[in-house]
Design a protein around this motif. Structure first.
Motif, PDB file in Angstrom:
ATOM      1  N   GLY A 118      -5.551  -4.886   8.819  1.00 47.52           N
ATOM      2  CA  GLY A 118      -5.458  -4.199   7.530  1.00 47.52           C
ATOM      3  C   GLY A 118      -4.874  -2.806   7.666  1.00 47.52           C
ATOM      4  N   THR A 119      -5.306  -2.090   8.684  1.00 46.06           N
ATOM      5  CA  THR A 119      -4.777  -0.745   8.928  1.00 46.06           C
ATOM      6  C   THR A 119      -3.278  -0.795   9.202  1.00 46.06           C
ATOM      7  N   ALA A 120      -2.852  -1.749  10.005  1.00 43.17           N
ATOM      8  CA  ALA A 120      -1.426  -1.885  10.315  1.00 43.17           C
ATOM      9  C   ALA A 120      -0.623  -2.236   9.057  1.00 43.17           C
ATOM     10  N   LEU A 121      -1.163  -3.113   8.216  1.00 45.58           N
ATOM     11  CA  LEU A 121      -0.488  -3.442   6.952  1.00 45.58           C
ATOM     12  C   LEU A 121      -0.355  -2.201   6.073  1.00 45.58           C
ATOM     13  N   MET A 122      -1.431  -1.433   5.944  1.00 50.22           N
ATOM     14  CA  MET A 122      -1.391  -0.229   5.105  1.00 50.22           C
ATOM     15  C   MET A 122      -0.445   0.819   5.679  1.00 50.22           C
ATOM     16  N   ASP A 123      -0.426   0.976   6.986  1.00 44.88           N
ATOM     17  CA  ASP A 123       0.501   1.937   7.602  1.00 44.88           C
ATOM     18  C   ASP A 123       1.944   1.566   7.309  1.00 44.88           C
ATOM     19  N   GLU A 124       2.270   0.291   7.436  1.00 41.73           N
ATOM     20  CA  GLU A 124       3.637  -0.152   7.136  1.00 41.73           C
ATOM     21  C   GLU A 124       3.941  -0.049   5.651  1.00 41.73           C
ATOM     22  N   ALA A 125       2.952  -0.349   4.800  1.00 42.69           N
ATOM     23  CA  ALA A 125       3.136  -0.201   3.349  1.00 42.69           C
ATOM     24  C   ALA A 125       3.460   1.244   3.001  1.00 42.69           C
ATOM     25  N   ASP A 126       2.803   2.168   3.663  1.00 46.33           N
ATOM     26  CA  ASP A 126       3.071   3.588   3.436  1.00 46.33           C
ATOM     27  C   ASP A 126       4.522   3.911   3.791  1.00 46.33           C
ATOM     28  N   ARG A 127       4.987   3.388   4.915  1.00 46.84           N
ATOM     29  CA  ARG A 127       6.380   3.631   5.314  1.00 46.84           C
ATOM     30  C   ARG A 127       7.358   3.011   4.302  1.00 46.84           C
ATOM     31  N   VAL A 128       7.070   1.792   3.881  1.00 45.64           N
ATOM     32  CA  VAL A 128       7.963   1.104   2.925  1.00 45.64           C
ATOM     33  C   VAL A 128       7.976   1.834   1.577  1.00 45.64           C
ATOM     34  N   ALA A 129       6.806   2.210   1.104  1.00 49.64           N
ATOM     35  CA  ALA A 129       6.696   2.844  -0.212  1.00 49.64           C
ATOM     36  C   ALA A 129       7.355   4.226  -0.243  1.00 49.64           C
ATOM     37  N   CYS A 130       7.417   4.895   0.889  1.00 48.86           N
ATOM     38  CA  CYS A 130       7.966   6.253   0.947  1.00 48.86           C
ATOM     39  C   CYS A 130       9.469   6.305   1.225  1.00 48.86           C
ATOM     40  N   ARG A 131      10.083   5.167   1.358  1.00 52.35           N
ATOM     41  CA  ARG A 131      11.530   5.214   1.673  1.00 52.35           C
ATOM     42  C   ARG A 131      12.360   5.506   0.453  1.00 52.35           C
ATOM     43  N   TYR A 157      -1.554 -10.328   4.341  1.00 49.55           N
ATOM     44  CA  TYR A 157      -0.342  -9.924   3.631  1.00 49.55           C
ATOM     45  C   TYR A 157      -0.679  -8.799   2.663  1.00 49.55           C
ATOM     46  N   LEU A 158       0.367  -8.145   2.186  1.00 51.42           N
ATOM     47  CA  LEU A 158       0.211  -7.038   1.258  1.00 51.42           C
ATOM     48  C   LEU A 158       1.434  -6.993   0.353  1.00 51.42           C
ATOM     49  N   LEU A 159       1.225  -6.746  -0.929  1.00 55.14           N
ATOM     50  CA  LEU A 159       2.318  -6.612  -1.892  1.00 55.14           C
ATOM     51  C   LEU A 159       2.440  -5.163  -2.331  1.00 55.14           C
ATOM     52  N   ILE A 160       3.668  -4.717  -2.470  1.00 52.13           N
ATOM     53  CA  ILE A 160       3.948  -3.386  -2.996  1.00 52.13           C
ATOM     54  C   ILE A 160       4.836  -3.558  -4.217  1.00 52.13           C
ATOM     55  N   GLU A 161       4.387  -3.026  -5.333  1.00 57.14           N
ATOM     56  CA  GLU A 161       5.217  -3.022  -6.533  1.00 57.14           C
ATOM     57  C   GLU A 161       5.826  -1.630  -6.640  1.00 57.14           C
ATOM     58  N   PRO A 162       7.122  -1.505  -6.322  1.00 50.55           N
ATOM     59  CA  PRO A 162       7.749  -0.182  -6.353  1.00 50.55           C
ATOM     60  C   PRO A 162       7.688   0.478  -7.731  1.00 50.55           C
ATOM     61  N   ARG A 163       7.750  -0.333  -8.781  1.00 52.48           N
ATOM     62  CA  ARG A 163       7.661   0.171 -10.146  1.00 52.48           C
ATOM     63  C   ARG A 163       6.407  -0.410 -10.773  1.00 52.48           C
ATOM     64  N   SER A 164       5.326   0.306 -10.615  1.00 47.09           N
ATOM     65  CA  SER A 164       4.029  -0.157 -11.097  1.00 47.09           C
ATOM     66  C   SER A 164       4.021  -0.297 -12.614  1.00 47.09           C
ATOM     67  N   SER A 165       3.241  -1.258 -13.094  1.00 45.62           N
ATOM     68  CA  SER A 165       3.044  -1.396 -14.545  1.00 45.62           C
ATOM     69  C   SER A 165       1.797  -0.630 -15.001  1.00 45.62           C
ATOM     70  N   TYR A 166       1.047  -0.068 -14.056  1.00 46.06           N
ATOM     71  CA  TYR A 166      -0.130   0.733 -14.373  1.00 46.06           C
ATOM     72  C   TYR A 166       0.372   2.087 -14.891  1.00 46.06           C
ATOM     73  N   PRO A 167       0.100   2.415 -16.176  1.00 49.09           N
ATOM     74  CA  PRO A 167       0.731   3.578 -16.811  1.00 49.09           C
ATOM     75  C   PRO A 167       0.704   4.886 -16.019  1.00 49.09           C
ATOM     76  N   PRO A 168      -0.434   5.313 -15.455  1.00 48.74           N
ATOM     77  CA  PRO A 168      -0.386   6.592 -14.715  1.00 48.74           C
ATOM     78  C   PRO A 168       0.536   6.535 -13.488  1.00 48.74           C
ATOM     79  N   PHE A 169       0.561   5.380 -12.802  1.00 46.33           N
ATOM     80  CA  PHE A 169       1.451   5.234 -11.640  1.00 46.33           C
ATOM     81  C   PHE A 169       2.904   5.185 -12.109  1.00 46.33           C
ATOM     82  N   ALA A 170       3.165   4.427 -13.172  1.00 45.66           N
ATOM     83  CA  ALA A 170       4.528   4.302 -13.685  1.00 45.66           C
ATOM     84  C   ALA A 170       5.073   5.663 -14.106  1.00 45.66           C
ATOM     85  N   ALA A 171       4.271   6.431 -14.813  1.00 48.68           N
ATOM     86  CA  ALA A 171       4.704   7.749 -15.280  1.00 48.68           C
ATOM     87  C   ALA A 171       5.026   8.685 -14.112  1.00 48.68           C
TER      88      ALA A 171
END
Length: 104
Positions: free
Chosen positions: A91-104, A56-70
């Protein structure tokens, strides 16, 4: 091997908890992820191989990590593949899908 990457469902809590029982991943953690996913705070992807949980993989669309959040950059917060499914493209398939989800 039939690999599927899909969005987390509420009924994934028990199978994920069982699959990762030997890891430091308690059942309550997956319940928390389910609640946060339902609230829209995170996106969660689940990998199955032949209908069995593989990772599994989690994506936080609004990161709490300051440089990412900014910079409004989503964060991969938790990424795990069971040992028996490593080096098989899960793992590669999870990351590929995460990339698609994060970029929408």
């Amino acid at each position: 091997m039939h690999l599927v990457i899909r969005t987390f469902r509420a009924d994934d809590v028990d199978p994920l908890s069982s699959a990762f029982a030997s890891w430091p991943k308690p059942h309550q953690l997956f319940k928390t992820y389910a609640r946060r996913a339902a609230e829209g705070v995170l996106d969660m992807l689940v990998a199955t191989v032949d209908s069995q949980v593989a990772g599994y993989l989690l994506i936080e669309p609004r990161s709490s990590y300051p440089p990412f959040a900014a910079a409004h950059i989503p964060e991969i917060a938790d990424f795990n593949v069971l040992h028996s499914y490593r080096r098989a493209g899960v793992g590669t398939a999870l990351m590929d899908e995460a990339d698609r989800v994060a970029c929408r």
